[in-house]
Design an enzyme around this catalytic site. Structure first.
Site, PDB file in Angstrom:
ATOM      1  N   TYR A  64       0.847  -1.212   0.000  1.00  0.00           N
ATOM      2  CA  TYR A  64       0.000   0.000   0.000  1.00  0.00           C
ATOM      3  C   TYR A  64       0.876   1.253   0.000  1.00  0.00           C
ATOM      4  O   TYR A  64       0.702   2.157  -0.831  1.00  0.00           O
ATOM      5  CB  TYR A  64      -0.900  -0.019   1.244  1.00  0.00           C
ATOM      6  CG  TYR A  64      -1.739   1.222   1.442  1.00  0.00           C
ATOM      7  CD1 TYR A  64      -2.992   1.348   0.840  1.00  0.00           C
ATOM      8  CD2 TYR A  64      -1.284   2.277   2.247  1.00  0.00           C
ATOM      9  CE1 TYR A  64      -3.764   2.496   1.025  1.00  0.00           C
ATOM     10  CE2 TYR A  64      -2.053   3.414   2.438  1.00  0.00           C
ATOM     11  CZ  TYR A  64      -3.291   3.524   1.827  1.00  0.00           C
ATOM     12  OH  TYR A  64      -4.042   4.657   2.014  1.00  0.00           O
TER      13      TYR A  64
HETATM   14  N1  LIG Z   1      -8.800   6.759   5.867  1.00  0.00           N
HETATM   15  C1  LIG Z   1      -7.490   6.787   6.057  1.00  0.00           C
HETATM   16  O1  LIG Z   1      -6.973   6.537   7.176  1.00  0.00           O
HETATM   17  C2  LIG Z   1      -6.582   7.154   4.905  1.00  0.00           C
HETATM   18  C3  LIG Z   1      -5.242   7.512   5.198  1.00  0.00           C
HETATM   19  C4  LIG Z   1      -4.384   7.859   4.140  1.00  0.00           C
HETATM   20  C5  LIG Z   1      -4.861   7.848   2.841  1.00  0.00           C
HETATM   21  N2  LIG Z   1      -6.160   7.482   2.577  1.00  0.00           N
HETATM   22  C6  LIG Z   1      -6.600   7.496   1.177  1.00  0.00           C
HETATM   23  O2  LIG Z   1      -7.725   8.356   1.070  1.00  0.00           O
HETATM   24  C7  LIG Z   1      -8.463   8.011  -0.107  1.00  0.00           C
HETATM   25  C8  LIG Z   1      -9.947   7.979   0.236  1.00  0.00           C
HETATM   26  O3  LIG Z   1     -10.191   6.904   1.124  1.00  0.00           O
HETATM   27  P1  LIG Z   1     -11.190   7.004   2.368  1.00  0.00           P
HETATM   28  O4  LIG Z   1     -10.380   6.772   3.584  1.00  0.00           O
HETATM   29  O5  LIG Z   1     -12.040   8.197   2.267  1.00  0.00           O
HETATM   30  O6  LIG Z   1     -12.019   5.636   2.150  1.00  0.00           O
HETATM   31  P2  LIG Z   1     -13.575   5.325   1.928  1.00  0.00           P
HETATM   32  O7  LIG Z   1     -14.425   5.996   2.934  1.00  0.00           O
HETATM   33  O8  LIG Z   1     -13.629   3.832   1.836  1.00  0.00           O
HETATM   34  O9  LIG Z   1     -13.881   5.973   0.497  1.00  0.00           O
HETATM   35  C9  LIG Z   1     -13.271   5.435  -0.649  1.00  0.00           C
HETATM   36  C10 LIG Z   1     -13.891   6.051  -1.883  1.00  0.00           C
HETATM   37  O10 LIG Z   1     -13.213   5.521  -3.028  1.00  0.00           O
HETATM   38  C11 LIG Z   1     -14.155   4.864  -3.875  1.00  0.00           C
HETATM   39  N3  LIG Z   1     -13.511   3.683  -4.477  1.00  0.00           N
HETATM   40  C12 LIG Z   1     -13.015   2.585  -3.855  1.00  0.00           C
HETATM   41  N4  LIG Z   1     -12.513   1.720  -4.754  1.00  0.00           N
HETATM   42  C13 LIG Z   1     -12.718   2.272  -5.976  1.00  0.00           C
HETATM   43  C14 LIG Z   1     -12.447   1.871  -7.301  1.00  0.00           C
HETATM   44  N5  LIG Z   1     -11.853   0.692  -7.585  1.00  0.00           N
HETATM   45  N6  LIG Z   1     -12.812   2.685  -8.319  1.00  0.00           N
HETATM   46  C15 LIG Z   1     -13.408   3.878  -8.070  1.00  0.00           C
HETATM   47  N7  LIG Z   1     -13.718   4.316  -6.830  1.00  0.00           N
HETATM   48  C16 LIG Z   1     -13.370   3.516  -5.795  1.00  0.00           C
HETATM   49  C17 LIG Z   1     -15.323   4.486  -2.993  1.00  0.00           C
HETATM   50  O11 LIG Z   1     -16.503   4.350  -3.785  1.00  0.00           O
HETATM   51  P3  LIG Z   1     -17.749   3.429  -3.328  1.00  0.00           P
HETATM   52  O12 LIG Z   1     -17.859   3.587  -1.829  1.00  0.00           O
HETATM   53  O13 LIG Z   1     -18.911   4.012  -4.065  1.00  0.00           O
HETATM   54  O14 LIG Z   1     -17.450   2.031  -3.742  1.00  0.00           O
HETATM   55  C18 LIG Z   1     -15.373   5.683  -2.041  1.00  0.00           C
HETATM   56  O15 LIG Z   1     -16.039   6.768  -2.653  1.00  0.00           O
HETATM   57  C19 LIG Z   1      -7.891   6.695  -0.600  1.00  0.00           C
HETATM   58  O16 LIG Z   1      -7.022   6.931  -1.691  1.00  0.00           O
HETATM   59  C20 LIG Z   1      -7.109   6.186   0.603  1.00  0.00           C
HETATM   60  O17 LIG Z   1      -6.061   5.329   0.239  1.00  0.00           O
HETATM   61  C21 LIG Z   1      -7.024   7.158   3.583  1.00  0.00           C
END
Ligand SMILES: NC(=O)c1ccc[n+]([C@@H]2O[C@H](COP(=O)([O-])OP(=O)(O)OC[C@H]3O[C@@H](n4cnc5c(N)ncnc54)[C@H](OP(=O)(O)O)[C@@H]3O)[C@@H](O)[C@H]2O)c1
Length: 252
Positions: free
Chosen positions: A157
């Site tokens: 990741y």
């Molecule tokens: N949360 C953390 O601790 C954290 C920390 C560092 C970085 N990030 C990064 O932040 C970003 C957003 O994540 P989040 O934490 O907000 O997670 P989240 O609540 O699970 O939201 C993820 C979003 O991405 C969409 N998604 C997932 N897989 C996809 C795919 N194959 N194609 C298109 N859309 C897809 C989902 O759509 P659906 O729900 O409609 O399927 C949802 O809108 C990601 O890049 C993640 O790696 C998160």
């Protein structure tokens, strides 16, 4: 009207960024993969606050769908917003996931690579002709790829996110002649649906992860959404090629 495309706007950080960007008067096209109803709810919330928004399906791992997706974006811009260009692109859609190095399968590796790096890389390439000169790109990286956030179990990741940090700087250089600014946020642990709702499933981890931040809590989606909106907005007009850590002081 300026319009921002935000991938992964149906939940978490992308949803918070969509709401915040819409509050500044920018139109929003957000994408969803599995959660159409949540995406429509975000659109409705933006519209109820006086903004303009639309939602489109996208699988960021499916490169073959990008030509059709770009055509749908162009049509949505024309029909829904009366413009022919995007002003901003927020590459946010993504997943979490890890395993001890010895147990990382090719399937997990490839899935993370497709979703976190290959997908946004080629989607951005495909959308470049639609992006206005003078616009912005904001990528979502991660503290897992910074010295402050190195954790065992996240080699696959974190490596994809490190690649996102690097391409942010290279794109910033390469797109500067078009006055397109390119920056990234590197969120620390943030309470979203990531990891199949890990924060709901394992609430005991919330306090444990929170202790890693100087402020003693994990982040909320709005903490990161506000910074994405800042990097999209004119207040950051002299900022490009930067990876901004948004973690409440992780590892300090
Ligand atoms: N949360 C953390 O601790 C954290 C920390 C560092 C970085 N990030 C990064 O932040 C970003 C957003 O994540 P989040 O934490 O907000 O997670 P989240 O609540 O699970 O939201 C993820 C979003 O991405 C969409 N998604 C997932 N897989 C996809 C795919 N194959 N194609 C298109 N859309 C897809 C989902 O759509 P659906 O729900 O409609 O399927 C949802 O809108 C990601 O890049 C993640 O790696 C998160």
């Amino acid at each position: 009207m300026q319009v921002a495309l935000i991938t992964g706007g149906s939940a978490g950080i992308g949803r918070a960024a969509a709401l915040e960007i819409a509050r500044s008067g920018v139109g929003v096209v957000l994408t969803y993969r599995r959660h159409a109803a949540e995406a429509m709810a975000t659109v409705a919330e933006i519209e109820a606050a006086g903004g303009t928004a639309a939602a489109l399906p996208l699988d960021i791992g499916d490169l073959a769908s990008f030509d059709g997706f770009a055509e749908r974006v162009a049509k949505t811009l024309r029909d829904g917003f009366g413009v022919d260009r995007l002003r901003h692109l927020v590459n946010n859609a993504g997943v979490g996931g890890g395993a001890p190095f010895g147990e990382v399968s090719e399937e997990l590796f490839d899935d993370l690579h497709r979703t976190l790096f290959r997908g946004p890389y080629f989607l951005t390439q495909r959308l470049l002709p639609l992006l206005e000169d003078g616009g912005t790109i904001v990528n979502t990286g991660s503290t897992s790829a910074l010295d402050t956030g190195i954790e065992a179990g996240y080699s696959a990741y974190a490596a994809q996110k490190a690649a996102v940090h690097v391409l942010t700087r290279v794109w910033a250089k390469e797109l500067a002649p078009r006055r397109i600014r390119v920056n990234a946020v590197a969120p620390g642990t943030t309470r979203t649906r990531i990891g199949d709702d890990v924060f709901e499933r394992m609430p005991e981890l919330v306090a444990q992860w929170g202790e890693q931040a100087a402020f003693g809590r994990i982040g909320e989606p709005e903490d990161v959404g506000r910074v994405i909106a800042f990097l999209v907005g004119d207040a950051s007009a002299w900022v490009t090629g930067q990876v901004v850590e948004v973690s409440g002081g992780q590892g300090l």
